[in-house]
Design a protein around this motif. Structure first.
Motif, short mmCIF file in Angstrom:
data_model
loop_
_atom_site.label_atom_id
_atom_site.label_comp_id
_atom_site.label_asym_id
_atom_site.label_seq_id
_atom_site.Cartn_x
_atom_site.Cartn_y
_atom_site.Cartn_z
N SER A 120 -16.18 24.78 59.88
CA SER A 120 -16.20 26.18 59.47
C SER A 120 -16.44 26.37 57.98
O SER A 120 -16.90 27.42 57.56
CB SER A 120 -14.89 26.85 59.85
N PRO B 63 -18.64 25.30 55.69
CA PRO B 63 -19.95 25.68 55.15
C PRO B 63 -20.29 27.16 55.34
O PRO B 63 -21.07 27.72 54.58
CB PRO B 63 -20.93 24.81 55.94
N TRP B 64 -19.69 27.83 56.32
CA TRP B 64 -19.96 29.25 56.56
C TRP B 64 -18.95 30.16 55.88
O TRP B 64 -19.20 31.35 55.72
CB TRP B 64 -19.93 29.53 58.06
N PRO C 9 -20.30 31.58 52.08
CA PRO C 9 -21.39 32.56 52.18
C PRO C 9 -21.00 33.83 52.94
O PRO C 9 -21.39 34.93 52.54
CB PRO C 9 -22.50 31.81 52.92
N SER C 10 -20.22 33.70 54.00
CA SER C 10 -19.84 34.90 54.74
C SER C 10 -18.88 35.77 53.93
O SER C 10 -18.97 36.99 53.96
CB SER C 10 -19.23 34.53 56.09
#
Length: 81
Positions: free
Chosen positions: A21, A23-24, A27-28
């Motif tokens: 989770s 890496p997301w 950015p999110s």
């Protein structure tokens, strides 16, 4: 180490969930902050502060138009309520 790739993410070990989770996550979070910054000039949102609709959140468009008859309005009372 056991192969857990067939399991849904929520059923995998916490360390693997975080690894997949992460890496997301940044950015999110940045995307949501950017969207909030842009949209906050055009809309307002917040909880219902009366007991009429519990657990309700409202999104109010800030466009300066006069509301139509039967439409909903939202306002902030001044210091002299």
């Amino acid at each position: 180490m056991k192969d857990t790739s067939h399991l849904p993410l929520s059923k995998r070990p916490l360390r693997e969930q975080l690894r997949l989770s992460l890496p997301w996550l940044i950015p999110s979070t940045a995307g949501m902050a950017l969207a909030f910054g842009v949209l906050s000039h055009h809309v307002a949102f917040g909880p219902n502060l009366t007991g009429s609709l519990e657990h309700a959140f409202f999104l109010v468009q800030k466009d300066g138009r006069v509301p139509e008859r039967g439409g909903f309005i939202a306002f902030r009372p001044g210091p002299n309520r």
